[in-house]
Design an enzyme around this catalytic site. Structure first.
Site, PDB file in Angstrom:
ATOM      1  CB  CYS A  65      -0.808   0.309   1.224  1.00  0.00           C
ATOM      2  SG  CYS A  65      -2.119  -1.324   1.577  1.00  0.00           S
ATOM      3  CG  ASP A  81      32.261  26.147  18.798  1.00  0.00           C
ATOM      4  OD1 ASP A  81      33.154  26.826  18.583  1.00  0.00           O
ATOM      5  OD2 ASP A  81      31.126  26.709  19.313  1.00  0.00           O
ATOM      6  CG  ASP A 129      26.619  27.526  20.937  1.00  0.00           C
ATOM      7  OD1 ASP A 129      27.970  27.633  20.236  1.00  0.00           O
ATOM      8  OD2 ASP A 129      26.614  28.157  21.950  1.00  0.00           O
TER       9      ASP A 129
END
Length: 740
Positions: free
Chosen positions: A20, A428, A628
């Site tokens: 399906c 970082d 960030d």
């Protein structure tokens, strides 16, 4: 001219198996204006990326309806409500039909097994089997008819063919037993087989639906974080109103213990707010006038009023829910193989069933046709495209949900599947390994410098910069009551520093490298003080004019308490950890040492960070990057798995494939473990789904009969088929038990 596509999730009803999914996906992708479509059986949804100038949701709906399924195209909230209502009605109907099917099938089984020689027993069995097959099991025949009308086939086709043939053959034998008697054969009936196949599959469907409901519990939990109604302050009165009616600019009242309904900022009062659902931090945060509050967080003690700034789909909670929904509906790369198999699975099974009947009829001796019929029915019923269709998406749904429960937002299934292969983690420094809240420790001025007037110049320069270190300097000078002196010109050089002109004088603020490039002299006393600060893992920013350095500024950004433990856990998992920073070498070395990182790079520009990730990838490494800030966005985009730290820049979160709601670095090893567990369960699910069909279909066809005389009973085939789907979903739910 560039075309603008939009991506939307639409509920799809009527799907039962992998075939399906393949049909709906193929149909949607064939529509003009559709860039991509991903259909998910586990949550009955289609994620469609399309050009609204070429096709609209109504066109998509018509395309899906043309092949026998339906699509809900109302707005998101209404569509969700419609799907939930449809699922509840279907589930109640399914339970009722299953119960009735069991009630009718139990005596049918007893008669078929122990009382076959009673007079009129075949007619009693016929009466009992008819409602089970055609009333309680009508969904399979309706589904098969829809597929046949559109020239396709799915799981319903196999069940309807298997049970229909068994039923019709039995009816023929009841009405015309002499046809077989005249040939010296017994007129066998298989009413109990046709009814019990339907019953077992219905029981399996009930268990499967119940288990599938548990896979989406994370979304339900997130949705439950928003209250249904709010208290709006209007004209001095407190008015209760539905959440959906809140508009930007409304003033809302939040009492102790209530959940904050939308994003906004305090206008009156103060309180402590539990933000653990966003930050993961258990300690409530003090909120005062002007402070931001987030939808879904809990007010603790005081009452306060706040102005609604983000409502509806613009709240952080709504964005989180949308991200989780899209991730749960996305397709893992391994699913592509399953889709190719699913596309030919049902026709192949029908072909095997027919060949089995013919082979038994030709070479099976006097009972060849009866055995062939049983083999054909068993092959049709035992084959399970359902298990194949559910194997990957259910594991992805539960894995993404488990991540959301633990503050790990996963944007797509591909990153969840890939993360376990990561063997290089690039971090970082600022805001990832460190707290990300730099504070000025002290400013050392050059002897005989006019520190007060120069401090005013320094504040004026830094107040125009967007760098977090500049903000720390501005805050420090503000506490010293230094007023900013505005510059005549200002130029920010990304990754290096700032140049500003005051009258006829030029000033520089930035790193040691930047100041050195200006060829200014640095007094020995200032250099000595800077070296002392650097040795203590502090960052030093320099302030200079065209001739000499005027001041050295010591800035401290504490390392997070969890960073050394997180780095250690990653290393224990066989992942090499690298630290990249734009900071100087001495500070970088000191921070890396405290975090337990031996590989670090200092004085890195944003493009240099991205180049370093490329170098690792070129050496055959699978690289994850966690950052960030805006300066991390290039490296995040380059990495195989990109991870944005909580409360970071919006661009970092937009680019990243994973977002950690908490700024706690321990979430990184959690994410890697979650990926490994999810991939392990996907492999288990696919193995059992494949091996079940690879072994089950030949046995059903009678492969063991020449060896030991074993021929699979169609009733057992039906039970095995039902069990295979339930086992796949139940296995996926084991992710919920994982303890990090």
């Amino acid at each position: 001219m560039e075309t603008k596509t939009i991506k939307k999730i639409f509920p799809v009803t009527g799907m039962t198996c992998a075939s399906c999914v393949a049909s709906v996906e193929k149909t949607l992708k064939a529509q003009k204006g559709v860039a991509n479509a991903v259909v998910n059986l586990a949550n009955n949804s289609a994620t469609v990326e399309y050009d609204p100038a070429l096709i609209d949701p109504t066109g998509l709906k018509k395309a899906v309806q043309s092949i026998g399924y339906n699509m809900v195209t109302a707005d998101a909230a209404e569509a969700k409500h419609h799907l939930e209502h449809h699922q509840q009605v279907n589930y109640r109907s399914l339970k009722r039909r299953t119960l009735l099917s069991v009630i009718f099938s139990a005596p049918l089984f007893i008669l078929g097994m122990f009382f076959m020689h009673l007079p009129l027993v075949n007619y009693i069995m016929w009466i009992l089997a008819t409602p089970v097959v055609f009333v309680f099991g009508r969904q399979f025949f309706q589904g098969a008819w829809k597929q046949a009308r559109h020239g396709t086939a799915n799981m319903d086709t196999l069940i309807a063919m298997g049970t229909g043939v068994a039923y019709l053959f039995s009816v023929f034998n009841v009405l015309y037993p002499q046809y077989w008697h005249s040939r010296g054969l017994h007129a066998d009936v298989y009413f109990e087989a046709s009814a019990l196949i339907i019953t077992f599959i219905l029981i399996g469907k009930v268990l499967e639906e119940r288990a599938k409901a548990n896979t989406s519990s994370a979304i339900k939990k997130l949705m439950g974080l928003q209250p249904d109604s709010v208290t709006c302050v209007y004209g001095g009165y407190n008015l209760k109103m539905p959440l959906a009616q809140v508009k930007v600019g409304d003033i809302l009242l939040v009492k102790p213990g209530e959940r904050i309904p939308v994003d906004g900022a305090l206008t009156e009062g103060s309180s402590y707010v539990d933000e653990s659902m966003i930050s993961g931090e258990p300690v409530p945060v003090l909120k005062e006038k002007g402070d931001k509050v987030i939808a879904g967080t809990i007010n603790q003690k005081g009452s306060f009023q706040f102005e609604a700034q983000g409502v509806g789909s613009d709240t952080m909670l709504a964005r989180i829910i949308k991200m989780v929904e899209e991730a749960q509906g996305s397709k893992a790369p391994v699913q592509n193989l399953v889709d190719k198999i699913a596309a030919v699975f049902v026709p192949a099974v029908i072909a095997i069933a027919i060949v089995s009947l013919i082979a038994w009829s030709v070479w099976g001796g006097e009972n060849g046709f009866s055995h062939g019929l049983l083999a054909m029915i068993s092959v049709l019923v035992v084959a399970c495209p359902c298990a194949l269709g559910l194997a990957t998406p259910t594991a992805i749904m539960v894995g993404v949900g488990k991540g959301a429960d633990n503050g790990i937002l996963i944007k797509d299934a591909e990153s969840l599947e890939l993360a376990y292969r990561v063997n290089a983690m690039v971090l970082d420094k600022t805001g990832t390994i460190t707290v990300g809240k730099p504070e000025v420790l002290n400013i050392a001025w050059k002897d005989e410098a006019d520190s007060k007037s120069l401090a005013a110049v320094l504040r004026g320069i830094e107040s125009r910069s967007e760098h977090p270190l500049a903000d720390a300097i501005v805050q420090y000078l503000h506490t010293k009551e230094i007023e900013a002196m505005q510059s005549d010109s200002f130029e920010s050089i990304t990754g290096k520093g700032i140049t500003a002109i005051y009258g006829s004088k030029k000033y520089f603020v930035g790193s040691y490298t930047f100041i050195n490039e200006q060829k200014v002299s640095i007094p020995a006393k200032l250099q000595q003080q800077a070296d002392t600060w650097l040795a203590d893992a502090n960052t030093v920013i320099w302030f200079a004019d065209e001739l000499t350095a005027l001041a050295a500024i010591a800035i401290s950004d504490k390392i997070k308490e969890s960073s050394p433990a997180a780095v250690s856990q990653l290393q224990e998992m066989g992942i090499d950890v690298y630290m990249l920073t734009g900071d100087n070498d001495q500070t970088a070395k000191a921070i890396a040492s405290k975090a337990g990182i031996s590989n670090y790079k200092a004085a890195m520009s944003p493009s240099a960070k991205a180049d370093f990730v490329k170098q690792l990838q070129a050496s055959g490494r699978v690289v994850a990057m966690a950052g960030d800030g805006i300066n991390d966005s290039q490296a995040l985009a380059q990495a195989d798995v990109s991870i944005a730290m909580g409360r970071g820049a919006d661009i970092a979160m937009d680019i990243a494939k994973m977002t950690l709601l908490s700024s706690d670095l321990l979430a990184l090893p959690k994410a890697m473990k979650l990926s490994a567990k999810t991939v392990q369960l996907i492999r288990q699910n696919l193995f059992w789904a494949f091996i079940y069909n690879v072994i089950g279909i030949p046995i059903a066809a009678g492969a063991l009969y020449p060896i030991n005389g074993f021929l699979l009973n169609p009733m057992i085939a039906g039970a095995a088929m039902a069990l295979s789907s339930v086992s796949v979903v139940t296995n996926s739910l084991r992710i919920k038990l994982v303890k990090f």
